[in-house]
Design an enzyme around this catalytic site. Structure first.
Site, mmCIF file in Angstrom:
data_model
loop_
_atom_site.group_PDB
_atom_site.id
_atom_site.type_symbol
_atom_site.label_atom_id
_atom_site.label_comp_id
_atom_site.label_asym_id
_atom_site.label_seq_id
_atom_site.Cartn_x
_atom_site.Cartn_y
_atom_site.Cartn_z
ATOM 1 N N GLU A 153 103.681 -44.631 36.872
ATOM 2 C CA GLU A 153 102.061 -45.303 36.539
ATOM 3 C C GLU A 153 101.236 -45.153 37.801
ATOM 4 O O GLU A 153 101.068 -46.065 38.644
ATOM 5 C CB GLU A 153 102.470 -46.911 36.351
ATOM 6 C CG GLU A 153 103.095 -47.055 34.985
ATOM 7 C CD GLU A 153 103.330 -48.465 34.742
ATOM 8 O OE1 GLU A 153 103.297 -49.343 35.567
ATOM 9 O OE2 GLU A 153 103.320 -48.663 33.605
ATOM 10 N N GLU A 330 107.884 -46.488 28.100
ATOM 11 C CA GLU A 330 108.444 -47.809 28.318
ATOM 12 C C GLU A 330 107.710 -48.817 27.203
ATOM 13 O O GLU A 330 106.752 -48.692 26.698
ATOM 14 C CB GLU A 330 107.885 -48.223 29.698
ATOM 15 C CG GLU A 330 108.604 -47.782 30.890
ATOM 16 C CD GLU A 330 108.048 -48.366 32.224
ATOM 17 O OE1 GLU A 330 107.493 -49.674 32.241
ATOM 18 O OE2 GLU A 330 107.927 -47.883 33.197
HETATM 19 C C1 GLA Z 1 105.783 -51.081 34.375
HETATM 20 C C2 GLA Z 1 106.678 -50.284 35.281
HETATM 21 C C3 GLA Z 1 108.292 -50.778 35.169
HETATM 22 C C4 GLA Z 1 108.248 -52.252 34.964
HETATM 23 C C5 GLA Z 1 107.325 -52.550 33.964
HETATM 24 C C6 GLA Z 1 107.380 -54.383 33.607
HETATM 25 O O1 GLA Z 1 105.367 -50.399 33.088
HETATM 26 O O2 GLA Z 1 106.475 -48.737 35.121
HETATM 27 O O3 GLA Z 1 108.750 -50.210 36.455
HETATM 28 O O4 GLA Z 1 107.715 -52.852 36.192
HETATM 29 O O5 GLA Z 1 106.065 -52.396 34.183
HETATM 30 O O6 GLA Z 1 106.883 -54.509 32.515
#
Ligand code: GLA
Length: 702
Positions: A153, A330
């Site tokens: 991210e 995710e």
């Molecule tokens: C992001 C991050 C993860 C985690 C999630 C929690 O998407 O990439 O490492 O912290 O948030 O929702």
């Protein structure tokens, strides 16, 4: 999916953080047993492992990661191996103060949290390239390795002196080393802001220059370019040892800070992290301690409306690489760091997971596999809870998704064919946000406006690609371009050609206002679109929340619309210059003036919606257009509110996803008998979907 991967099945997995459990060997072996039970076939490893694989500079401890990779391979689970740049170890901070991010107030971050490094720092780039090389050298040929997960991210900009000087250099290139050109483009005589030396230019700051919209735009462009170059630096290091393993980086949907169109060409596969707040009540407008995100809730708390917003982002992700399947990297198996951690109601996990597949994902993956015992995310949803029972509802839900994905294996790699393009452009968004007129209360919400125009297509089961201003419009029948405030050079001409050659355009108020430097057009709004739309906008009236006006549809209009619709917040007062008026304003000093027009241009049509209206208007208007244009629907049937239908196909077999986002049973008529891939049964006549129910039908050989 990128042909480096050649998927024969869909992927199911999670972020896996074994480095937190190295003192619990029994847990690590239990993980492998549970992965098999959950139907997991891939995990992302190493995202936050830098301190565990290089505990001090130059000393590498890969033994535990070797065991993890070997263990995964032993049970046939693949690895997305991450580069660890999103959080550096303490020793890096101790030794190299230049790597600390500086925020827009010019305050250096302390060590901590994550994503707080400078992306310009040559030292940081070097350290990251070094660890990436080591990882690639060691694991390039490992049989478990499937994909490189580059960083995590990418997000926050940095305003440190290194970034300032890189920004100045980038500006020199952009403006041909000609400061006068920059001064002209940025309109600097305003408030005596003329620059006389490149070194005077600084990034926007709340204590300094926050009024120069052109500066704000160029800063965002620079940040995107700098982050992409950081990512390319990471990828190049990996590629030195690992040439044929594909790379991705996990994006954050419509995150406002970066233009993801610029990332897409540099990665092999698009992936993203999706965290909608299902069953929300709408009153909470922040997603959690990590900041605001407005695609993850519906203000009225309707799951189905939120589902449409999520679908929009899935479609955007699919469109970033020209329709190639993407990865849902995710999602949460239960709750995430929202203000209210409401659990998913029965059915919602399977439904929301398959929604990603329905829109072109080839995976369903979670954050995370196992809840950590400590740390800020210890109550974040995970497949395995602190008490690791396979009887937990979340585990059963996840296993059910694993089963479903196995049954849907033939859908892997199939595509979605769209005749409609919805224009969503990050630079346009930045332009609108920086200008912050004609309302300064955040109501000029570009992203929400685009989603409002997308929603009717979602409701009708009509596939949409999401494109930016640089797209090739010619392959679409319909181009919907809400609030196209910024029209970059050449775009007006390309839209004009699209319509002249038979395309249909829908544009709205607050379009054709400024160029790529945020300089207003002087030839009458909507600037380069004026001729195509056949009208001139004289003034935009912004209304208060309670103010009422109405769009009165003219009788016998070609779209077959009738009656009145609300006009609210924005009413553009226009002069048709050849466009036919389909509706007029009801009240105020512009009563009787055109509020909806259509211009015949070449062999195409260009509609202009002059005022903001409501969901009913959008649905009626776009339904009429869909009929006129014979737009293909995923299924020719009447679709109840809250049900969404998409179709993926490889040309031989079709996979029709029918999803009910309401907590009630709903049914619809099938135009032909279909096989239900999830139930292995033939459905004839009526398809009944339970609360939050989903069916995947096929009409082809599969
Ligand atoms: C992001 C991050 C993860 C985690 C999630 C929690 O998407 O990439 O490492 O912290 O948030 O929702």
């Amino acid at each position: 999916m990128h042909d480096m991967i050649k998927l024969q099945h869909l992927l199911h997995g999670a972020d896996y953080n074994p480095e937190q459990w190295l003192k619990y060997p029994e847990i690590l072996s239990e993980d492998l047993r549970l992965m098999a039970l959950a139907g997991v076939n891939v995990v992302s490893v190493g995202i936050f492992s830098w301190a565990s694989i290089e505990p001090e500079q130059g000393r590498y401890t890969f033994d535990w990661l070797d065991c993890v990779m070997d263990g995964l391979h032993s049970i046939g689970v693949k690895a997305f191996l991450a580069t660890p740049s999103s959080q550096r170890p303490n020793w890096v901070s101790d030794k190299y103060p230049e790597v600390f991010r500086m925020d827009e107030r010019r305050v250096r971050n302390l060590h901590g949290m994550r994503a707080c490094s400078c992306f310009t720092s040559p030292v940081y780039r070097q350290l990251v390239a070094n660890i990436n090389r080591k990882l690639a050298e060691r694991y390039a040929k490992h049989p478990a390795l499937m994909l490189w997960h580059i960083s995590n991210e990418y997000g926050l900009d940095c305003h440190c002196p290194l970034c300032q000087s890189a920004f100045q250099s980038w500006l020199k290139e952009r403006y041909d080393h000609n400061l006068e050109k920059l001064n002209d483009a940025w309109w600097t005589p305003f408030w005596s802001h003329t620059y006389t030396d490149w070194r005077q230019i600084e990034s926007p700051s709340p204590q300094g220059e926050f009024g120069s919209q052109a500066l704000a735009l160029d800063w965002k462009r620079f940040v995107t370019k700098q982050m992409v170059s950081f990512m390319k630096n990471e990828i190049a290091a990996v590629r030195e040892f690992s040439r044929d393993v594909p790379v991705t980086t996990n994006l954050m949907g419509t995150f406002g800070g970066l233009d993801y169109w610029k990332f897409a060409p540099e990665v092999d596969v698009i992936s993203w992290d999706s965290y909608p707040q299902w069953h929300g009540r709408g009153e909470f407008d922040r997603s959690g301690p990590f900041g605001a995100s407005n695609y993850n809730r519906d203000t009225e708390g309707r799951d189905w409306a939120l589902a449409a917003d999520v679908a929009f982002v899935h479609d955007l992700m699919r469109s970033l690489k020209d329709g190639q399947p993407f990865l849902l990297m995710e999602s949460t198996p239960s709750v995430n760091c929202s203000w209210v951690q409401k659990q998913k109601r029965p059915g919602m996990h399977l439904l929301s997971s398959l929604q990603a597949i329905a829109h072109g994902s080839d995976s369903v993956m979670y954050f995370q596999w196992r809840k950590g015992r400590g740390g800020i995310e210890k109550f974040h949803g995970a497949v395995i809870d602190h008490f690791a029972s396979t009887e937990n509802r979340t585990f059963r839900d996840v296993a059910e998704v694993g089963q479903a994905l196995k049954m849907l294996a033939p859908a892997a790699g199939t595509r979605i064919d769209a005749e409609v393009a919805i224009l969503y452009d990050w630079e346009n968004r930045w332009g609108i946000d920086a200008a912050c007129d004609p309302r300064r209360d955040g109501k000029t919400d570009y992203e929400q406006t685009v989603r409002n125009h997308y929603r009717p297509f979602w409701r009708m089961g009509i596939a949409c690609d999401i494109v930016n201003e640089d797209a090739d419009f010619a392959k679409y029948k319909l181009l919907v371009a809400p609030m196209l405030y910024m029209v970059r050079p050449g775009v007006g001409e390309r839209i004009e050609a699209f319509v002249r050659n038979g395309g249909v355009l829908v544009a709205t108020y607050w379009s054709g206002i400024a160029d790529e430097s945020d300089l207003c057009f002087l030839n009458g709004f909507p600037g380069p679109l004026r001729q195509t739309l056949g009208l001139r906008s004289e003034e935009l009236d912004a209304l208060y929340e309670g103010d009422q006006n109405a769009i009165v549809i003219q009788p016998n209009n070609p779209l077959g619309l009738a009656g009145e619709y609300p006009a609210r917040l924005f009413c553009d007062v226009i002069h048709p210059e050849g466009a036919e008026t389909l509706a007029n304003y009801r009240d105020d000093y512009y009563a009787g003036r055109a509020a909806l027009t259509c211009n015949r241009f070449g062999v195409g049509l260009a509609y202009y919606i002059a005022a903001q209206s409501d969901e009913r208007f959008h649905l009626d208007f776009y339904s009429a257009l869909a009929r006129e244009l014979h737009l293909k629907r995923a299924l020719e049937t009447e679709i109840p509110e809250g049900v969404s239908i998409t179709r993926r196909s490889d040309g031989e077999s079709d996979f029709i996803f029918v999803m009910n986002f309401k907590p009630i049973t709903q049914s619809l008529k099938l135009p032909q008998p279909c096989r239900n891939l999830l139930g292995e049964s033939v459905v004839d006549g009526t398809l009944i979907l339970g609360a939050y129910g989903v069916s995947v039908l096929t009409t082809g050989r599969e």
